[in-house]
Design a protein around this motif. Structure first.
Motif, PDB file in Angstrom:
ATOM      1  N   VAL A   4     -13.297  -5.681   3.085  1.00  0.00           N
ATOM      2  CA  VAL A   4     -14.415  -6.217   3.863  1.00  0.00           C
ATOM      3  C   VAL A   4     -14.719  -7.608   3.312  1.00  0.00           C
ATOM      4  CG1 VAL A   4     -15.394  -3.961   4.425  1.00  0.00           C
ATOM      5  CG2 VAL A   4     -16.098  -5.131   2.326  1.00  0.00           C
ATOM      6  N   ALA A   5     -15.490  -8.369   4.057  1.00  0.00           N
ATOM      7  CA  ALA A   5     -15.723  -9.769   3.697  1.00  0.00           C
ATOM      8  C   ALA A   5     -16.294  -9.921   2.290  1.00  0.00           C
ATOM      9  CB  ALA A   5     -16.655 -10.414   4.721  1.00  0.00           C
ATOM     10  N   SER A   6     -17.127  -8.980   1.878  1.00  0.00           N
ATOM     11  CA  SER A   6     -17.763  -9.089   0.562  1.00  0.00           C
ATOM     12  C   SER A   6     -16.795  -8.825  -0.591  1.00  0.00           C
ATOM     13  CB  SER A   6     -18.943  -8.113   0.465  1.00  0.00           C
ATOM     14  OG  SER A   6     -18.506  -6.778   0.683  1.00  0.00           O
ATOM     15  N   ASP A   7     -15.547  -8.428  -0.282  1.00  0.00           N
ATOM     16  CA  ASP A   7     -14.567  -8.172  -1.341  1.00  0.00           C
ATOM     17  C   ASP A   7     -13.953  -9.458  -1.894  1.00  0.00           C
ATOM     18  OD1 ASP A   7     -14.790  -5.396  -1.327  1.00  0.00           O
ATOM     19  OD2 ASP A   7     -13.355  -5.186   0.317  1.00  0.00           O
ATOM     20  N   VAL A   8     -14.140 -10.576  -1.216  1.00  0.00           N
ATOM     21  CA  VAL A   8     -13.613 -11.840  -1.723  1.00  0.00           C
ATOM     22  C   VAL A   8     -14.244 -12.122  -3.088  1.00  0.00           C
ATOM     23  CG1 VAL A   8     -13.530 -14.340  -1.368  1.00  0.00           C
ATOM     24  CG2 VAL A   8     -13.146 -12.776   0.558  1.00  0.00           C
ATOM     25  N   GLY A   9     -13.399 -12.401  -4.069  1.00  0.00           N
ATOM     26  CA  GLY A   9     -13.854 -12.631  -5.436  1.00  0.00           C
ATOM     27  C   GLY A   9     -13.712 -11.416  -6.331  1.00  0.00           C
ATOM     28  N   ARG A  10     -13.506 -10.246  -5.733  1.00  0.00           N
ATOM     29  CA  ARG A  10     -13.355  -9.027  -6.527  1.00  0.00           C
ATOM     30  C   ARG A  10     -11.901  -8.855  -6.963  1.00  0.00           C
ATOM     31  NH1 ARG A  10     -15.548  -3.963  -3.415  1.00  0.00           N
ATOM     32  NH2 ARG A  10     -15.101  -3.028  -5.474  1.00  0.00           N
ATOM     33  N   PRO A  11     -11.660  -8.120  -8.052  1.00  0.00           N
ATOM     34  CA  PRO A  11     -10.277  -7.823  -8.455  1.00  0.00           C
ATOM     35  C   PRO A  11      -9.609  -6.938  -7.404  1.00  0.00           C
ATOM     36  CG  PRO A  11     -11.824  -7.376 -10.247  1.00  0.00           C
ATOM     37  CD  PRO A  11     -12.646  -7.585  -9.015  1.00  0.00           C
ATOM     38  N   LEU A  12      -8.340  -7.177  -7.168  1.00  0.00           N
ATOM     39  CA  LEU A  12      -7.614  -6.332  -6.224  1.00  0.00           C
ATOM     40  C   LEU A  12      -7.605  -4.884  -6.696  1.00  0.00           C
ATOM     41  CD1 LEU A  12      -5.873  -6.238  -3.639  1.00  0.00           C
ATOM     42  CD2 LEU A  12      -3.866  -6.542  -5.101  1.00  0.00           C
ATOM     43  N   SER A  13      -7.661  -4.674  -8.000  1.00  0.00           N
ATOM     44  CA  SER A  13      -7.646  -3.316  -8.553  1.00  0.00           C
ATOM     45  C   SER A  13      -8.859  -2.497  -8.115  1.00  0.00           C
ATOM     46  CB  SER A  13      -7.581  -3.368 -10.082  1.00  0.00           C
ATOM     47  OG  SER A  13      -8.671  -4.112 -10.607  1.00  0.00           O
ATOM     48  N   ASP A  14      -9.920  -3.162  -7.650  1.00  0.00           N
ATOM     49  CA  ASP A  14     -11.118  -2.447  -7.198  1.00  0.00           C
ATOM     50  C   ASP A  14     -10.992  -1.939  -5.766  1.00  0.00           C
ATOM     51  OD1 ASP A  14     -12.242  -2.993  -9.618  1.00  0.00           O
ATOM     52  OD2 ASP A  14     -13.723  -4.444  -8.878  1.00  0.00           O
ATOM     53  N   ILE A  15      -9.968  -2.392  -5.058  1.00  0.00           N
ATOM     54  CA  ILE A  15      -9.868  -2.129  -3.623  1.00  0.00           C
ATOM     55  C   ILE A  15      -8.966  -0.930  -3.363  1.00  0.00           C
ATOM     56  CG2 ILE A  15      -9.351  -3.127  -1.373  1.00  0.00           C
ATOM     57  CD1 ILE A  15     -11.609  -4.505  -2.981  1.00  0.00           C
ATOM     58  N   LYS A  16      -9.435  -0.037  -2.531  1.00  0.00           N
ATOM     59  CA  LYS A  16      -8.653   1.140  -2.159  1.00  0.00           C
ATOM     60  C   LYS A  16      -7.469   0.716  -1.299  1.00  0.00           C
ATOM     61  CE  LYS A  16      -8.078   5.664  -1.794  1.00  0.00           C
ATOM     62  NZ  LYS A  16      -7.813   6.530  -2.964  1.00  0.00           N
ATOM     63  N   SER A  17      -6.290   1.240  -1.642  1.00  0.00           N
ATOM     64  CA  SER A  17      -5.069   0.876  -0.925  1.00  0.00           C
ATOM     65  C   SER A  17      -4.619   2.004  -0.011  1.00  0.00           C
ATOM     66  CB  SER A  17      -3.958   0.554  -1.935  1.00  0.00           C
ATOM     67  OG  SER A  17      -2.708   0.438  -1.282  1.00  0.00           O
ATOM     68  N   ASN A  18      -4.020   1.626   1.119  1.00  0.00           N
ATOM     69  CA  ASN A  18      -3.415   2.602   2.027  1.00  0.00           C
ATOM     70  C   ASN A  18      -1.909   2.721   1.806  1.00  0.00           C
ATOM     71  OD1 ASN A  18      -5.843   3.187   3.368  1.00  0.00           O
ATOM     72  ND2 ASN A  18      -5.597   1.398   4.699  1.00  0.00           N
ATOM     73  N   ILE A  19      -1.407   2.077   0.759  1.00  0.00           N
ATOM     74  CA  ILE A  19       0.028   2.059   0.478  1.00  0.00           C
ATOM     75  C   ILE A  19       0.402   3.287  -0.337  1.00  0.00           C
ATOM     76  CG2 ILE A  19       1.888   0.778  -0.646  1.00  0.00           C
ATOM     77  CD1 ILE A  19       0.179  -1.761  -0.186  1.00  0.00           C
ATOM     78  N   GLU A  20       1.489   3.926   0.057  1.00  0.00           N
ATOM     79  CA  GLU A  20       1.939   5.133  -0.633  1.00  0.00           C
ATOM     80  C   GLU A  20       2.930   4.807  -1.750  1.00  0.00           C
ATOM     81  OE1 GLU A  20       3.544   7.792   2.313  1.00  0.00           O
ATOM     82  OE2 GLU A  20       1.662   8.912   2.392  1.00  0.00           O
ATOM     83  N   GLY A  21       2.652   5.297  -2.935  1.00  0.00           N
ATOM     84  CA  GLY A  21       3.650   5.355  -3.996  1.00  0.00           C
ATOM     85  C   GLY A  21       4.021   4.068  -4.696  1.00  0.00           C
ATOM     86  N   GLU A  22       3.474   2.922  -4.316  1.00  0.00           N
ATOM     87  CA  GLU A  22       3.846   1.663  -4.949  1.00  0.00           C
ATOM     88  C   GLU A  22       2.633   1.027  -5.618  1.00  0.00           C
ATOM     89  OE1 GLU A  22       6.578   0.068  -5.576  1.00  0.00           O
ATOM     90  OE2 GLU A  22       7.901   1.490  -4.558  1.00  0.00           O
ATOM     91  N   ASP A  23       2.830   0.552  -6.837  1.00  0.00           N
ATOM     92  CA  ASP A  23       1.775  -0.146  -7.569  1.00  0.00           C
ATOM     93  C   ASP A  23       1.935  -1.641  -7.307  1.00  0.00           C
ATOM     94  OD1 ASP A  23      -0.078  -1.176  -9.275  1.00  0.00           O
ATOM     95  OD2 ASP A  23       0.560  -0.035 -11.035  1.00  0.00           O
ATOM     96  N   MET A  24       1.336  -2.107  -6.224  1.00  0.00           N
ATOM     97  CA  MET A  24       1.479  -3.511  -5.854  1.00  0.00           C
ATOM     98  C   MET A  24       0.800  -4.426  -6.866  1.00  0.00           C
ATOM     99  SD  MET A  24       3.375  -3.411  -3.221  1.00  0.00           S
ATOM    100  CE  MET A  24       3.248  -5.084  -2.604  1.00  0.00           C
ATOM    101  N   LEU A  25      -0.228  -3.933  -7.534  1.00  0.00           N
ATOM    102  CA  LEU A  25      -0.902  -4.754  -8.539  1.00  0.00           C
ATOM    103  C   LEU A  25       0.035  -5.036  -9.709  1.00  0.00           C
ATOM    104  CD1 LEU A  25      -3.570  -6.122  -9.243  1.00  0.00           C
ATOM    105  CD2 LEU A  25      -4.247  -4.030 -10.429  1.00  0.00           C
TER     106      LEU A  25
END
Length: 207
Positions: free
Chosen positions: A32-53
């Motif tokens: 969501v717009a308010s996520d700008v500036g937050r660490p990507l690690s705080d964001i829930k991912s819909n990706i299966e099985g891969e640690d993109m971080l």
């Protein structure tokens, strides 16, 4: 301007905090717009099985781009790319994650593979030795009876020009002329007789 991009993209700074993202990226991360500036690690991912971080950290450390195919929890398939991005003065200013939806391409490839497997299955029920060539006279497929009769293998046959099969027994002027005249003209021939000697199985008369 980012909303006009049809590829999911997430721009991260050198600390892997979100700088901005495209509209399509919300299919991969619950942004969501308010996520700008937050660490990507705080964001829930819909990706299966891969640690993109983890992959993003690796690209940031090595500056070597990374690419892989990923799946989401809803069954979509994406080609993911991670690469460093630079400022106008060529300074590394983080990484960008891009996601191209290849779901339709994957479904098409799967359907083609299934159709090919079905065709080969039917092909293998025919008792006579059969071989299929492309327009460059390379073997597309050969029936099981062909392999049994001529003592060949799929690995040694498929993808090779017919003239190079075995000990080049098929490379005779009569057959070469016939094949090279038929394919360009979309003609059909029947009852053509050829006699060949095959290593291990002896002399054969073929029609």
């Amino acid at each position: 301007m980012l909303d006009n991009i049809n590829v999911g993209a997430v721009f991260l700074d050198n600390h892997l905090h979100i700088k901005c993202y495209t509209r399509e990226a919300v299919h991969l991360y619950r942004l969501v717009a308010s996520d700008v500036g937050r660490p990507l690690s705080d964001i829930k991912s819909n990706i299966e099985g891969e640690d993109m971080l983890f992959n993003a950290k690796s690209v940031l450390d090595t500056l070597v781009p990374f690419e892989l195919k990923i799946h989401t929890v809803d069954g979509a398939c994406y080609l993911a790319r991670i690469q460093p991005y630079r400022t106008l003065d060529s300074m590394i200013n983080g990484v960008v994650l891009t996601f191209s939806d290849i779901s339709q391409l994957v479904r098409t490839q799967m359907a083609e593979n299934e159709a090919r497997e079905l065709t080969i299955g039917i092909f293998d029920t025919i008792h006579e030795p059969l071989i299929v060539l492309d327009d460059e006279l390379q073997v597309i497929t050969a029936s099981r009876s062909f392999h049994n009769y001529f003592q060949t293998t799929e690995e040694g046959t498929v993808g090779r020009p017919i003239y190079e099969l075995g000990q080049r027994q098929w490379d005779i002027p009569e057959l070469r002329g016939l094949l090279e005249n038929i394919l360009p003209k979309n003609l059909v021939f029947e009852g053509y007789r050829v006699e060949l000697d095959f290593l291990g199985i002896g002399h054969r008369k073929l029609v």
